[in-house]
Write an enzyme that holds these catalytic residues in place. Sequence first.
Site, PDB file in Angstrom:
ATOM      1  N   CYS A 128      -3.451  -5.558  -4.386  1.00 52.55           N
ATOM      2  CA  CYS A 128      -2.215  -4.889  -3.951  1.00 52.55           C
ATOM      3  C   CYS A 128      -1.230  -5.848  -3.284  1.00 52.55           C
ATOM      4  CB  CYS A 128      -2.547  -3.733  -3.019  1.00 52.55           C
ATOM      5  SG  CYS A 128      -3.614  -4.176  -1.635  1.00 52.55           S
ATOM      6  N   HIS A 240       1.893  -1.740   2.824  1.00 56.77           N
ATOM      7  CA  HIS A 240       1.665  -3.099   3.312  1.00 56.77           C
ATOM      8  C   HIS A 240       2.999  -3.823   3.502  1.00 56.77           C
ATOM      9  CE1 HIS A 240      -2.474  -2.418   2.753  1.00 56.77           C
ATOM     10  NE2 HIS A 240      -2.727  -3.174   1.695  1.00 56.77           N
TER      11      HIS A 240
END
Length: 336
Positions: A128, A240
């Site tokens: 990711c 994130h």
Amino acid sequence: MKVAIVGASGAVGQEFLRVLDERNFPIDELVLFGSSRSAGRKYTFRGKEIEVKLLQHNDDFKGIDIAFASAGAGTSKEFAETITKYGTVMIDNSSAFRMENDIPLVVPEVNPEDALNRPRGIIANPNCTTIQMVVALKAIENLTHIKRVHVSTYQAASGAGAAAMDELYEQYRQVLAGEPVKVEKFAYQLAFNLIPQIDVFTDNGYTKEEMKMYNETRKIMHSDIKVSATCVRVPALRSHSESIWIETEKPISVEEARKAFSEGEGLILMDNPEKKEYPMPLFLAGKDPVYVGRIRKDLTNENGLTFWIVGDQIKKGAALNAVQIAEYLIKTKNIG
């Protein structure tokens, strides 16, 4: 188009259901697979209730065009042959196959054509943190070659799964109630804390997560780019963030960078310091793009540029990226 989701009950599996529906992905039949723990559960997709089947070594994947797998590296390795035996394209969300030479590692905004060459019928979804970083790097690479990257990540609890998100909620409650804090999903209490370790340490002092960013970026971008990463778990719930410094072959102005980011595929420019406008995870959960802000020239290197990015790692960092790969295969008439 017959589609399967392997690991349907997990955080990413559930995100697959939402993303496939949101994007009106062409599905004639959807089949859900899970472990013995989740087999028998029922989920509603486009008004139809679908029961999760037990993942087994049998002929259940016969006739399935695409299988989105998100059940962990061990499951992917064990069942890859079963899934692909009859021609199903397996788009795998785990770390199982990312660095294998005969399996493409794909981010559609960067290297979609790699998905067309898949001798084992498998396409790997990158980590990711790597996904959102390379989407941003691609915009600059189009202007001039990027030689080096230093990146510090600020990774939300959701990167460790749905149970980790629940644990963060519970830890905050326990702290505020004066109760003992229960720690299961992380090495330490995450509430009111930062943990400068994600995954296990390797012999060179970097964690596996940090080395993924180094190795995967080079494979995706077909580049000699060097990446030095520090990955940190933070007590944000979802999305994130990354602080990125790059060194390019030719100097780039802030204006040139802003233009490149604003025109870059899969990117949204959010860079207005005077109005305190910059990407933040709290406000960008559930969004598709990668957001870029805090763009400035590096003070120590004429060819250096610094910027900040935020992306929803369950969405773009996992389910959405995989679905975009499938959409590319359909668009190029390479499947179905």
